[in-house]
Structure formats: C-alpha cells, structure tokens
Design a protein around this motif. Structure first.
Motif, PDB file in Angstrom:
ATOM      1  N   LEU A 131      27.608   9.143  30.192  1.00 54.40           N
ATOM      2  CA  LEU A 131      26.388   9.903  29.998  1.00 54.40           C
ATOM      3  C   LEU A 131      26.805  10.955  29.075  1.00 54.40           C
ATOM      4  CD1 LEU A 131      24.137   9.835  32.858  1.00 54.40           C
ATOM      5  CD2 LEU A 131      23.631   8.741  31.034  1.00 54.40           C
ATOM      6  N   LEU A 132      27.588  12.140  29.574  1.00 55.46           N
ATOM      7  CA  LEU A 132      28.221  13.318  28.731  1.00 55.46           C
ATOM      8  C   LEU A 132      28.838  12.637  27.160  1.00 55.46           C
ATOM      9  CD1 LEU A 132      29.709  15.351  31.431  1.00 55.46           C
ATOM     10  CD2 LEU A 132      27.818  15.996  29.763  1.00 55.46           C
ATOM     11  N   SER A 133      29.905  11.723  27.432  1.00 56.82           N
ATOM     12  CA  SER A 133      30.366  11.507  26.102  1.00 56.82           C
ATOM     13  C   SER A 133      29.631  10.817  25.038  1.00 56.82           C
ATOM     14  CB  SER A 133      31.507  10.512  26.440  1.00 56.82           C
ATOM     15  OG  SER A 133      31.207   9.189  27.256  1.00 56.82           O
ATOM     16  N   ALA A 134      28.569   9.941  25.911  1.00 52.40           N
ATOM     17  CA  ALA A 134      27.713   9.364  24.663  1.00 52.40           C
ATOM     18  C   ALA A 134      26.729  10.590  24.143  1.00 52.40           C
ATOM     19  CB  ALA A 134      27.032   8.413  25.494  1.00 52.40           C
ATOM     20  N   GLY A 135      26.384  11.421  25.091  1.00 51.77           N
ATOM     21  CA  GLY A 135      25.454  12.369  24.550  1.00 51.77           C
ATOM     22  C   GLY A 135      26.069  13.361  23.391  1.00 51.77           C
ATOM     23  N   LEU A 136      27.033  13.747  23.687  1.00 52.47           N
ATOM     24  CA  LEU A 136      27.734  14.709  22.750  1.00 52.47           C
ATOM     25  C   LEU A 136      28.386  14.050  21.793  1.00 52.47           C
ATOM     26  CD1 LEU A 136      29.967  16.611  25.551  1.00 52.47           C
ATOM     27  CD2 LEU A 136      28.118  17.625  24.368  1.00 52.47           C
ATOM     28  N   ASN A 137      28.491  12.725  21.782  1.00 49.23           N
ATOM     29  CA  ASN A 137      29.055  11.986  20.266  1.00 49.23           C
ATOM     30  C   ASN A 137      27.684  11.853  19.639  1.00 49.23           C
ATOM     31  OD1 ASN A 137      28.920   8.915  19.152  1.00 49.23           O
ATOM     32  ND2 ASN A 137      30.848   9.820  18.984  1.00 49.23           N
ATOM     33  N   GLY A 138      26.429  11.779  20.254  1.00 53.19           N
ATOM     34  CA  GLY A 138      25.188  11.546  19.498  1.00 53.19           C
ATOM     35  C   GLY A 138      24.674  12.756  19.107  1.00 53.19           C
ATOM     36  N   ILE A 139      25.050  13.896  19.525  1.00 55.97           N
ATOM     37  CA  ILE A 139      24.400  15.135  18.971  1.00 55.97           C
ATOM     38  C   ILE A 139      25.394  15.863  18.185  1.00 55.97           C
ATOM     39  CG2 ILE A 139      23.977  17.452  19.702  1.00 55.97           C
ATOM     40  CD1 ILE A 139      22.964  16.651  22.562  1.00 55.97           C
ATOM     41  N   PHE A 140      26.976  15.941  18.343  1.00 57.76           N
ATOM     42  CA  PHE A 140      27.664  16.812  17.510  1.00 57.76           C
ATOM     43  C   PHE A 140      28.690  15.694  16.995  1.00 57.76           C
ATOM     44  CE2 PHE A 140      26.656  19.396  21.438  1.00 57.76           C
ATOM     45  CZ  PHE A 140      26.068  20.414  20.406  1.00 57.76           C
ATOM     46  N   GLY A 141      28.546  14.359  17.258  1.00 57.15           N
ATOM     47  CA  GLY A 141      29.579  13.557  16.815  1.00 57.15           C
ATOM     48  C   GLY A 141      30.962  13.350  17.228  1.00 57.15           C
ATOM     49  N   GLY A 269      10.238   9.189  23.228  1.00 57.40           N
ATOM     50  CA  GLY A 269      10.782   8.008  23.706  1.00 57.40           C
ATOM     51  C   GLY A 269      12.264   8.068  23.872  1.00 57.40           C
ATOM     52  N   ALA A 270      12.647   8.964  24.514  1.00 57.13           N
ATOM     53  CA  ALA A 270      13.998   9.235  24.885  1.00 57.13           C
ATOM     54  C   ALA A 270      14.720   8.010  25.940  1.00 57.13           C
ATOM     55  CB  ALA A 270      14.203  10.595  25.568  1.00 57.13           C
ATOM     56  N   SER A 271      16.035   7.808  25.444  1.00 48.58           N
ATOM     57  CA  SER A 271      16.743   6.818  26.093  1.00 48.58           C
ATOM     58  C   SER A 271      18.237   7.606  26.563  1.00 48.58           C
ATOM     59  CB  SER A 271      16.977   5.668  25.671  1.00 48.58           C
ATOM     60  OG  SER A 271      17.704   5.881  24.184  1.00 48.58           O
ATOM     61  N   ASP A 272      18.553   8.684  26.160  1.00 45.29           N
ATOM     62  CA  ASP A 272      19.611   9.494  26.110  1.00 45.29           C
ATOM     63  C   ASP A 272      19.190  10.974  26.594  1.00 45.29           C
ATOM     64  OD1 ASP A 272      21.905  11.302  25.527  1.00 45.29           O
ATOM     65  OD2 ASP A 272      23.160   9.510  24.975  1.00 45.29           O
ATOM     66  N   GLY A 273      19.583  11.265  27.755  1.00 43.32           N
ATOM     67  CA  GLY A 273      19.016  12.744  28.202  1.00 43.32           C
ATOM     68  C   GLY A 273      19.431  13.795  27.505  1.00 43.32           C
ATOM     69  N   LEU A 274      20.850  13.745  26.964  1.00 48.59           N
ATOM     70  CA  LEU A 274      21.354  15.060  26.425  1.00 48.59           C
ATOM     71  C   LEU A 274      20.795  15.052  25.278  1.00 48.59           C
ATOM     72  CD1 LEU A 274      23.451  17.314  26.930  1.00 48.59           C
ATOM     73  CD2 LEU A 274      25.067  16.004  25.866  1.00 48.59           C
TER      74      LEU A 274
END
Length: 500
Positions: A131-141, A269-274
């Motif tokens: 969850l953390l790694s996917a979220g941080l990748n989605g936000i900050f790359g 419509g969120a599917s990624d919490g972060l």
C-alpha cells in the motif's frame, strides 16, 4: 537464586537505548508504563491510511457510505472488545502474550498457534508495504523498490530499539497526525475537500457482512500482541482502566478513518488510500495533501515496527519452545533483520491489487486468530481467572502446564475446522454453507463461538486446586528474586535460576 543488587529501571530494561527484555518476565521494579499512554498508543496504531483502506472494502462490493460506516462501527467495536481484554493480561503477568499462551497450549504446543500469529505479523507488513510503495509511487513517482527497502530499514530499527522507542514514536505521531485529520475531516463536512455526488448507493448482506468481518479482523489481529505493550505497566494496575483505555483508543480512530475511507471511495471513486488522501487534502489548500499523506506514511511505518517487534517475540518464543533460548540483544537484532528481509522480499513480489490483497489477508488472519483468542480469553477470565504460575511458563518441561495441552489444541483445531464450510475467500474459495447463505461470511463468528465453548467444556475436568501450590511457589520466587543487570551473555539470569 543468588541475591544481587536491584538495579534501576533504566539500566535493567535498556542498554544503549535498546530494550534488553524480550520473551522474558518483566520484574516489577522495571515496570514504568502508564495507563494514560495506552489510549493514544492504540489510537495512533489505527490512525493511518491502512485503516482508510478498510473503508474501501464495502464500496468495492457495492455498499453505500452509510451502510459501510455502520458495518465498520459494528465490526470495530466487536473486534476491539477482544483486543482490549487481552491488554489487561500484560500488566498482571508481565509477559509477552504468546508466552502466556503456553498455559493453554503447552510449552511446545503453543508453537502451532505461533504459526498463525507469525502469518499475521508478516502479512500485515507485506500489505502495509504494498500500500505504501504503490501510494508514494502514485503521488510522488518514488521508486517502489527503493521505498520498500527504505521503509523496512526504518521499521526494523524501531523494532530493534523496542518497547520504549515504539511508545515514543507513536506519541509523536499522534500529536502530529491528530490536528491534520481534524482539519481534513472538517473540510469534508463543510464541502471543502472536493468530491461529487455518491457513485455507490447500494446494499447487500454479502457486502455488509464482509465489511463487518474486515473491520472486526482489523482489531482482533492486534490480540496476539496487545499485551506486549502493556507488560511494563505496574502489576496493581486496575484491569478495567487498561481495558477501557485500549478500547477507546483503538476503536475511535478506526471508526473515524474507516468512515473517512468510505467517503473517499464513494465520493472520489478512490481505490488507493494514500493517493485519495493526497487528493482530498490538496482540495483544502495546495500542499496540504502532501503533508497529511506523509504524516500517515510515518504512522504506518511505526506500526510496521510494532508488527516486526511482536514478530520477533513470536519467533523467539517458538525457538525457545524446542530449544531453551537466552533472549539476548543479539538474538532480537538478528531476528528482526531476518523478518524484515522476508517481508521485503514478499512485498516486492506481491501484486498491486491492494484492496483485493488487503481483504484476503485480513480474512485469513481472522480465521487463524479467532480460535486462539477465544481459547485464551476463556482460560484467562473464566477458567483460571488470571491465576498462573508464571515461573512454570519458562520451565523446559512445561511445569504444571506440560509440553502439549490437549484441551487448548483440540479446541483451537475444532474451532478452525468448523470455520471452513462457512468461509469466504473471494475468487479463491467459498464454503458449502457460505454458498447456501448467498456468500455471506460468518465463519469467523462460528469459529469464535465453537472454540471458546469447546475449551470451556474441556476445562471442566481441570484440577485448579492442584495448581495453587505451584502458583504460590511461583509468586514467592518472583517476590524474592533480585534482578541482575542483563548483559549480552545473559539477558534473563534470574528466570534461569528460578526454573533450574
């Protein structure tokens, strides 16, 4: 036992900032915990975006915001009730939870239950990392591999430094996170956090019960280690005060953020919490999303440290059950490093379907832990009523509790087996009775009732009067023993003297 000078709490419980106690008994002169810290500690334990993702479960199955929130409240209150009652055992016994479980399952028999708890701790850290790694990748790359490894190192350090370090980190995260989420929640209530009309307005019993199960399992999975963080409380601490502190702390934050997660899922419509947290925060004012999401990341990494710490206790307990172990500082450090390497490797191989992974993991954890929590609580509160010969729990022969306790093992096995026909693992397995119920999952509830009832029935033949002599001897030994300063060569010299 040899008489030695009783050291101060600081020298006996920590060396160079690293806690020296692990699976051994915490003497009363080292008890420096406060009930006032328990509520904020467990509040923060659920006050991060993993909890928000629990609120996605119902909407992902077509459940509306209102019904998701209601199911979340029911599940959290139910699950936290069991967790909170376990917390009172730490102060009374001064032991890690799994050492105390030797009384129900036997000195070696407890190792079978340890498998379930080990899966829980590692499973949580794998899901946290994904969850953390996917979220941080989605936000900050940010690079997923680098984030995964970096988080594992930080969490491992928290676990190595131990009990007091974790309490301090959690307290700091609590003070930072609370005002941020108050601002965000206020913005949602006043319409300043973005969003649109609800896209999910349905109801089904399958989704409603599924959300209850996910929410209940979230806090029930704390049960195997909640007393690990209350065992430094004074022994004369009132059980009711510990239970209420943990109950309020762990349930209030979880209910809050599950409801927030349901709003993010149905309005954004969120599917990624972060990512959703970042999006809603930036709607309040630019940059706020980054602040609140990073604060949640730090809180979740601290929780990963908590999982790693208790995973270390679980592994050392398992090893000690077959080969008497001197729980030195080196043993804890090496164990934590090994555990971190395992969850890091698994995380890098896991799929990115966070919600599906989350729901499946929580469900499996619930099936494994519910029979254990039922047996343990029935034994502690109804059968033995908190009366244990603590020194016998460290005897290689098992003392009065034996190497294998058939009552606990049989009750656990029966409780787990009866779960199977009622179990539901989406896209993996649906039991025959669950199919008859339209896919509604009540397996965890059946397992809870059956395992607790079977253990209570089997314990009617238990000769509690025969245990009183051993209990009295144990209490006398604990009161008379003078605690030597633990060293790398000998972390628990006095307990060794007791059972030798």
């Amino acid at each position: 036992m040899s008489a030695t000078t009783t050291p101060t709490q600081d020298t006996s419980s920590r060396q160079g900032g690293i806690e020296t106690r692990s699976i051994d008994y915490v003497p009363e002169n080292e008890r420096h915990g406060r009930v006032a810290d328990q509520g904020p500690f467990w509040f923060l334990g659920n006050f991060q975006f993993f909890t928000i993702a629990i609120g996605f479960v119902g909407p992902s199955m077509g459940l509306s915001l209102g019904y998701t929130a209601l199911a979340g409240v029911i599940g959290i209150l139910f699950g936290t009730l069991f967790m909170a009652f376990h917390a009172s055992q730490g102060a009374e016994l001064g032991l890690p939870q799994m050492i105390q479980s030797r009384a129900q399952f036997g000195y070696r028999g407890v190792s079978l239950v340890l498998i379930g708890t080990l899966v829980t701790f590692i499973g949580f850290n794998v899901v946290d990392t994904v969850l953390l790694s996917a979220g941080l990748n989605g936000i900050f790359g940010w690079n997923i591999t680098a984030v995964t490894i970096g988080m594992a190192i930080i969490a491992a350090l928290f676990a190595i430094y131990g009990h007091d370090c974790l309490h301090t980190i959690f307290k700091l995260c609590f003070y930072v996170s609370l005002p941020l989420y108050i601002i965000l929640t206020g913005a949602i209530l006043t319409g300043h956090a973005g969003g649109s009309a609800p896209t999910i307005v349905g109801f089904s019993w399958v989704a409603f019960i599924g959300q209850i199960a996910a929410s209940a399992s979230y806090n029930i999975t704390y049960a195997p280690y909640v007393s690990d963080y209350s065992r430094y409380l004074p022994r004369n601490t009132r059980p009711a005060s510990i239970i209420m502190a943990v109950m309020f702390g762990a349930s209030s934050s979880a209910i809050w953020l599950i409801t927030l997660g349901a709003w993010l899922a149905t309005r954004l419509g969120a599917s990624d919490g972060l990512v959703a947290l970042h999006q809603a925060g930036d709607s309040v004012f630019p940059g706020f999303g980054s602040i609140v999401s990073l604060a949640s990341v730090v809180a979740l990494i601290a929780t990963m440290g908590l999982n790693a710490y208790s995973c270390m206790l679980t592994i050392l307990t398992g090893i000690d059950s077959f080969r008497p172990l001197n729980p030195t500082r080196s043993a804890r450090i090496l164990t934590v490093i090994a555990v971190a390497a395992i969850w890091t490797g698994l995380s890098l191989k896991c799929p990115s379907d966070a919600i599906g992974l989350l729901f499946a993991t929580l469900t499996v954890m619930l099936y494994l832990l519910v029979p254990w929590t039922a047996v343990n609580l029935v034994d502690y509160f109804l059968v033995r009523k908190g009366r244990y010969a603590i020194t016998n729990l460290f005897m290689p022969g098992g003392g009065i509790y034996g190497m294998w306790q058939s009552r606990g093992l049989l009750a656990y096995a029966i409780g787990f087996i009866v779960t199977i026909p009622f179990a539901v693992l989406p896209d993996i397995y649906t039991g025959p009775i669950a199919k008859m119920l339209g896919g509604v999952d009540i397996g965890w509830l059946v397992g809870l009732i059956v395992s607790g009832s079977v253990y209570a029935l089997l314990s009617r033949s238990l000769d509690l009067k025969a245990e009183e002599t051993a209990i009295a001897k144990s209490e006398a030994e604990l009161k008379s023993m003078q605690v030597a300063v633990p060293t790398e060569a000998s972390a628990v010299p006095v307990m060794d003297d007791v059972w030798k």
